[in-house]
Write a protein that holds these residues in place. Structure first.
Motif, mmCIF file in Angstrom:
data_model
loop_
_atom_site.group_PDB
_atom_site.id
_atom_site.type_symbol
_atom_site.label_atom_id
_atom_site.label_comp_id
_atom_site.label_asym_id
_atom_site.label_seq_id
_atom_site.Cartn_x
_atom_site.Cartn_y
_atom_site.Cartn_z
ATOM 1 N N SER A 184 0.816 -1.213 0.000
ATOM 2 C CA SER A 184 0.000 0.000 0.000
ATOM 3 C C SER A 184 0.849 1.262 0.000
ATOM 4 C CB SER A 184 -0.943 -0.004 1.206
ATOM 5 O OG SER A 184 -0.201 -0.080 2.425
ATOM 6 N N SER A 185 2.030 1.223 0.632
ATOM 7 C CA SER A 185 2.900 2.404 0.657
ATOM 8 C C SER A 185 3.350 2.790 -0.751
ATOM 9 C CB SER A 185 4.117 2.143 1.542
ATOM 10 O OG SER A 185 4.834 1.002 1.101
ATOM 11 N N LEU A 187 1.768 1.903 -3.580
ATOM 12 C CA LEU A 187 0.579 2.281 -4.348
ATOM 13 C C LEU A 187 0.142 3.703 -4.013
ATOM 14 C CD1 LEU A 187 -1.417 1.088 -6.389
ATOM 15 C CD2 LEU A 187 -2.880 0.477 -4.472
ATOM 16 N N ASN A 188 0.173 4.069 -2.745
ATOM 17 C CA ASN A 188 -0.232 5.413 -2.353
ATOM 18 C C ASN A 188 0.704 6.471 -2.924
ATOM 19 O OD1 ASN A 188 -2.429 4.484 -0.895
ATOM 20 N ND2 ASN A 188 -1.280 4.322 1.028
ATOM 21 N N LYS A 191 -0.201 6.814 -6.590
ATOM 22 C CA LYS A 191 -1.459 7.553 -6.731
ATOM 23 C C LYS A 191 -1.238 9.054 -6.584
ATOM 24 C CE LYS A 191 -5.105 5.995 -4.559
ATOM 25 N NZ LYS A 191 -5.949 5.397 -3.487
ATOM 26 N N SER A 192 -0.370 9.439 -5.665
ATOM 27 C CA SER A 192 -0.121 10.865 -5.460
ATOM 28 C C SER A 192 0.516 11.506 -6.686
ATOM 29 C CB SER A 192 0.782 11.065 -4.239
ATOM 30 O OG SER A 192 2.103 10.609 -4.485
ATOM 31 N N GLU A 195 -2.703 10.853 -9.961
ATOM 32 C CA GLU A 195 -4.095 11.263 -9.864
ATOM 33 C C GLU A 195 -4.321 12.720 -10.231
ATOM 34 O OE1 GLU A 195 -5.539 10.075 -5.989
ATOM 35 O OE2 GLU A 195 -6.401 8.243 -6.854
ATOM 36 N N SER A 207 -5.422 -0.912 -2.827
ATOM 37 C CA SER A 207 -4.436 -1.934 -2.473
ATOM 38 C C SER A 207 -5.144 -3.161 -1.906
ATOM 39 C CB SER A 207 -3.434 -1.390 -1.454
ATOM 40 O OG SER A 207 -4.098 -0.939 -0.298
#
Length: 210
Positions: A184-185, A187-188, A191-192, A195, A207
């Motif tokens: 998730s780290s 993926l985040n 995304k930043s 997006e 995630s």
């Protein structure tokens, strides 16, 4: 086979030959500096940039060309034609033209299903060819792709290609929002970065539970 059926006898040149031909074109047009030192690196960069412009133009996704870019494209194509050469970017549009002219027989009725993988990296010329290969009236086309992973913009793919494919073949979108590859780290962070792009269609990106 399609090009041979259409009577094409040209030789497909290797990338190193394409670079050599483009360098000669730029020299003839007075657009290249071959001075020692940094001039050689600038020369290589200019050749790569010119070939990228040509690739996008032949892929049908390059947009409007400047007057200088049109001169480069015209001179490059003339140089290849004079030597009986084509490059890889010529093959798809030439095959499409051959089909349209009736010079190449395509088994339109034989393909019931076509699977297009990495669909986000399809170019405009490849889309046109696929539309001849798989008519919407007789072929089911399944496209698998992820617009967030498009990496072939340098040779003609565009951010809206999945939308264009959906419209061209009447596809029914099936969104798979969960990412099983990354923590998730990661993926985040991704995304930043993506997006906020105005070119990106807003889709969920989740995630997988751990």
């Amino acid at each position: 086979p399609c090009l041979r059926q259409a009577g094409c006898t040209s030789t497909v040149m290797e990338p190193r030959v394409a670079r050599k031909e483009m360098k000669a074109v730029l020299l003839d047009l007075g657009l290249l500096n071959e001075s020692p030192g940094d001039g050689r690196q600038q020369s290589r960069s200019a050749v790569r940039a010119a070939l990228a412009v040509v690739a996008k133009a032949k892929a049908g996704s390059g947009g409007a060309l400047s007057a200088e870019e049109r001169d480069i494209l015209r001179a490059y194509n003339c140089a290849l034609a004079a030597k009986g050469l084509i490059d890889f970017d010529d093959m798809v549009p030439m095959a499409t033209e051959a089909i349209d002219a009736g010079a190449c027989a395509m088994p339109n009725g034989n393909y019931l299903h076509v699977l297009l993988d990495e669909a986000q990296d399809t170019s405009g010329s490849q889309l046109a060819f696929l539309q001849r290969l798989a008519p919407r009236s007789s072929t089911v086309v399944t496209c698998v792709g992820d617009a967030d992973q498009s990496i072939y913009g340098f040779r003609g793919s565009q951010p809206d290609m999945l939308t264009r494919l959906t419209a061209a073949f009447g596809c029914m979108p099936l969104i798979l929002p969960t990412n099983y590859r990354c923590a998730s780290s990661i993926l985040n962070l991704a995304k930043s970065l993506i997006e906020g792009s105005p070119l990106r269609e807003h889709l969920p990106l989740l995630s997988a539970p751990r």
